[in-house]
Design a protein around this motif. Structure first.
Motif, PDB file in Angstrom:
ATOM      1  N   MET A  45       0.843  -1.192   0.000  1.00  0.00           N
ATOM      2  CA  MET A  45       0.000   0.000   0.000  1.00  0.00           C
ATOM      3  C   MET A  45       0.881   1.245   0.000  1.00  0.00           C
ATOM      4  O   MET A  45       1.755   1.391   0.849  1.00  0.00           O
ATOM      5  N   PRO A  46       0.692   2.135  -0.954  1.00  0.00           N
ATOM      6  CA  PRO A  46       1.532   3.339  -0.964  1.00  0.00           C
ATOM      7  C   PRO A  46       1.337   4.195   0.288  1.00  0.00           C
ATOM      8  O   PRO A  46       0.237   4.661   0.567  1.00  0.00           O
ATOM      9  N   GLU A  47       2.419   4.350   1.048  1.00  0.00           N
ATOM     10  CA  GLU A  47       2.426   5.228   2.209  1.00  0.00           C
ATOM     11  C   GLU A  47       3.317   6.418   1.858  1.00  0.00           C
ATOM     12  O   GLU A  47       3.649   6.636   0.686  1.00  0.00           O
ATOM     13  N   LEU A  48       3.706   7.194   2.842  1.00  0.00           N
ATOM     14  CA  LEU A  48       4.449   8.414   2.561  1.00  0.00           C
ATOM     15  C   LEU A  48       5.677   8.175   1.673  1.00  0.00           C
ATOM     16  O   LEU A  48       5.853   8.892   0.673  1.00  0.00           O
ATOM     17  N   PRO A  49       6.556   7.208   1.959  1.00  0.00           N
ATOM     18  CA  PRO A  49       7.748   7.052   1.109  1.00  0.00           C
ATOM     19  C   PRO A  49       7.429   6.683  -0.335  1.00  0.00           C
ATOM     20  O   PRO A  49       8.123   7.135  -1.258  1.00  0.00           O
ATOM     21  N   GLU A  50       6.383   5.872  -0.544  1.00  0.00           N
ATOM     22  CA  GLU A  50       6.031   5.471  -1.894  1.00  0.00           C
ATOM     23  C   GLU A  50       5.438   6.651  -2.684  1.00  0.00           C
ATOM     24  O   GLU A  50       5.792   6.875  -3.845  1.00  0.00           O
ATOM     25  N   VAL A  51       4.544   7.399  -2.045  1.00  0.00           N
ATOM     26  CA  VAL A  51       3.957   8.557  -2.711  1.00  0.00           C
ATOM     27  C   VAL A  51       5.025   9.619  -2.970  1.00  0.00           C
ATOM     28  O   VAL A  51       5.034  10.283  -4.010  1.00  0.00           O
ATOM     29  N   GLU A  52       5.950   9.777  -2.034  1.00  0.00           N
ATOM     30  CA  GLU A  52       7.054  10.726  -2.227  1.00  0.00           C
ATOM     31  C   GLU A  52       7.906  10.324  -3.431  1.00  0.00           C
ATOM     32  O   GLU A  52       8.329  11.183  -4.222  1.00  0.00           O
ATOM     33  N   THR A  53       8.160   9.037  -3.588  1.00  0.00           N
ATOM     34  CA  THR A  53       8.946   8.555  -4.726  1.00  0.00           C
ATOM     35  C   THR A  53       8.229   8.821  -6.040  1.00  0.00           C
ATOM     36  O   THR A  53       8.834   9.297  -7.016  1.00  0.00           O
ATOM     37  N   ILE A  54       6.937   8.532  -6.088  1.00  0.00           N
ATOM     38  CA  ILE A  54       6.157   8.774  -7.297  1.00  0.00           C
ATOM     39  C   ILE A  54       6.128  10.271  -7.608  1.00  0.00           C
ATOM     40  O   ILE A  54       6.270  10.692  -8.760  1.00  0.00           O
ATOM     41  N   LYS A  55       5.955  11.085  -6.581  1.00  0.00           N
ATOM     42  CA  LYS A  55       5.972  12.543  -6.765  1.00  0.00           C
ATOM     43  C   LYS A  55       7.276  13.000  -7.398  1.00  0.00           C
ATOM     44  O   LYS A  55       7.273  13.801  -8.350  1.00  0.00           O
ATOM     45  N   ASN A  56       8.389  12.510  -6.886  1.00  0.00           N
ATOM     46  CA  ASN A  56       9.689  12.902  -7.423  1.00  0.00           C
ATOM     47  C   ASN A  56       9.848  12.447  -8.866  1.00  0.00           C
ATOM     48  O   ASN A  56      10.414  13.171  -9.702  1.00  0.00           O
ATOM     49  N   ASP A  57       9.355  11.245  -9.183  1.00  0.00           N
ATOM     50  CA  ASP A  57       9.411  10.754 -10.562  1.00  0.00           C
ATOM     51  C   ASP A  57       8.600  11.650 -11.493  1.00  0.00           C
ATOM     52  O   ASP A  57       9.037  11.972 -12.601  1.00  0.00           O
ATOM     53  N   LEU A  58       7.411  12.041 -11.058  1.00  0.00           N
ATOM     54  CA  LEU A  58       6.567  12.899 -11.890  1.00  0.00           C
ATOM     55  C   LEU A  58       7.224  14.248 -12.125  1.00  0.00           C
ATOM     56  O   LEU A  58       7.157  14.804 -13.239  1.00  0.00           O
ATOM     57  N   ARG A  59       7.848  14.807 -11.094  1.00  0.00           N
ATOM     58  CA  ARG A  59       8.544  16.077 -11.263  1.00  0.00           C
ATOM     59  C   ARG A  59       9.639  15.965 -12.327  1.00  0.00           C
ATOM     60  O   ARG A  59       9.837  16.871 -13.139  1.00  0.00           O
ATOM     61  N   GLU A  60      10.336  14.851 -12.317  1.00  0.00           N
ATOM     62  CA  GLU A  60      11.453  14.671 -13.242  1.00  0.00           C
ATOM     63  C   GLU A  60      10.990  14.315 -14.648  1.00  0.00           C
ATOM     64  O   GLU A  60      11.548  14.804 -15.643  1.00  0.00           O
ATOM     65  N   LEU A  61       9.960  13.473 -14.756  1.00  0.00           N
ATOM     66  CA  LEU A  61       9.620  12.859 -16.034  1.00  0.00           C
ATOM     67  C   LEU A  61       8.408  13.466 -16.730  1.00  0.00           C
ATOM     68  O   LEU A  61       8.277  13.341 -17.950  1.00  0.00           O
ATOM     69  N   VAL A  62       7.514  14.100 -15.971  1.00  0.00           N
ATOM     70  CA  VAL A  62       6.227  14.494 -16.540  1.00  0.00           C
ATOM     71  C   VAL A  62       5.970  15.996 -16.458  1.00  0.00           C
ATOM     72  O   VAL A  62       5.228  16.544 -17.277  1.00  0.00           O
TER      73      VAL A  62
END
Length: 285
Positions: free
Chosen positions: A1-18
């Motif tokens: 289940m995405p918790e803070l570290p998982e959502v933070e990782t996805i957020k960082n990926d979106l900033r970089e890639l999208v």
């Protein structure tokens, strides 16, 4: 289940890639996904806008748009955001597709179908996030703050850690690891914790969440980042789903029980249930 570290990782990926991409078209493929403002309006407010950034609040993933709106996602148990290409196009369990410029697409996939989405304006977003507790890495979050919020309550400490109004971003996996790190039994009543235990708990919250971010999240089952890669923190878990195995500290057996209705993992020796309980038996699973 995405918790803070998982959502933070996805957020960082979106900033970089999208970030900077234009949404040319949006397609909702599962009717349960959209909670606000209705599927047709949801799609209309996404089409033609540019993604300007991404941020996180608790477990909420907030994709910022140049219209002033935000696409707000709660990934719940199994939500995944996958960028195609370079990721291969998913064929099953797709709930939303954002068609981006440059022939790229952002797929929201969730085999559990629990992910929920909203498009909110600034005022609606502020109202949505208003009741969330402090961010664990913010300056306002201290051991004293934690003690003041719940230290007088007779509720069990693990359900309080899971309460997003107490502190935002903690879910079941990290709660078990945090309590083990603090040497606090998950069924201890909050009003029985000592000052030293509140300090250890605060430190363990920050340490475990920071480690989860460093290792790009925990993949026990479904979590993937935007490029469909698993996290690495599952290799560093000490008690979560380690029941029946030796405790990494004392060598005793890690136990599993239900606490507040949630499967919970702990070491009975390292996390003693100090003081008299409320008479409710601790039933091991």
């Amino acid at each position: 289940m995405p918790e803070l570290p998982e959502v933070e990782t996805i957020k960082n990926d979106l900033r970089e890639l999208v970030a900077g991409s234009r949404v040319e078209r949006a397609e909702v493929l599962h009717s349960s996904l959209v909670e606000w403002p209705g599927a047709e309006e949801f799609v209309r407010r996404l089409e033609g806008v540019r993604i300007t950034g991404a941020r996180r609040r608790g477990k909420h993933l907030i994709i910022e748009l140049d219209s002033g709106d935000a696409l707000v996602l709660q990934l719940k148990i199994g939500g995944q955001l996958l960028l195609v290409p370079p990721v291969e196009e998913p064929r099953k369990n797709v709930m939303l597709v954002l068609y981006l410029d440059g022939s790229r697409r952002l797929f929201l996939r969730d085999q559990t179908e629990f992910t929920r989405a909203r498009v909110l304006n600034r005022e609606e977003l502020e109202e949505r996030l208003a009741d969330l507790g402090p961010e664990p890495f913010s300056g306002e979050f201290s051991a004293g703050c934690l003690r003041e919020k719940v230290g007088s309550r007779r509720a069990q400490i693990k359900p309080l850690l899971l309460d997003q109004k107490v502190v935002s971003g903690i879910g079941n996996i990290y709660a078990d690891e945090i309590l083990f790190g603090a040497r606090v039994h998950p069924r201890r009543k909050a009003n029985t914790l000592t000052e030293a235990e509140w300090e250890r708990l605060h430190a363990a919250i920050r340490k475990n969440l920071a480690a989860g971010i460093e290792h790009r999240g925990t993949t026990v089952r479904l979590y993937r980042d935007v490029l469909n890669r698993p996290g690495g923190h599952q290799h560093h878990l000490r008690v979560f789903e380690r029941h029946g195995e030796p405790c990494p500290e004392c060598g005793g057996e890690v136990a599993r029980a239900k606490v507040g209705g949630r499967p919970t993992h702990f070491c009975p020796a390292c996390q003693p249930e100090d003081g008299p309980g409320d008479g409710e038996a601790l039933t091991l699973l």
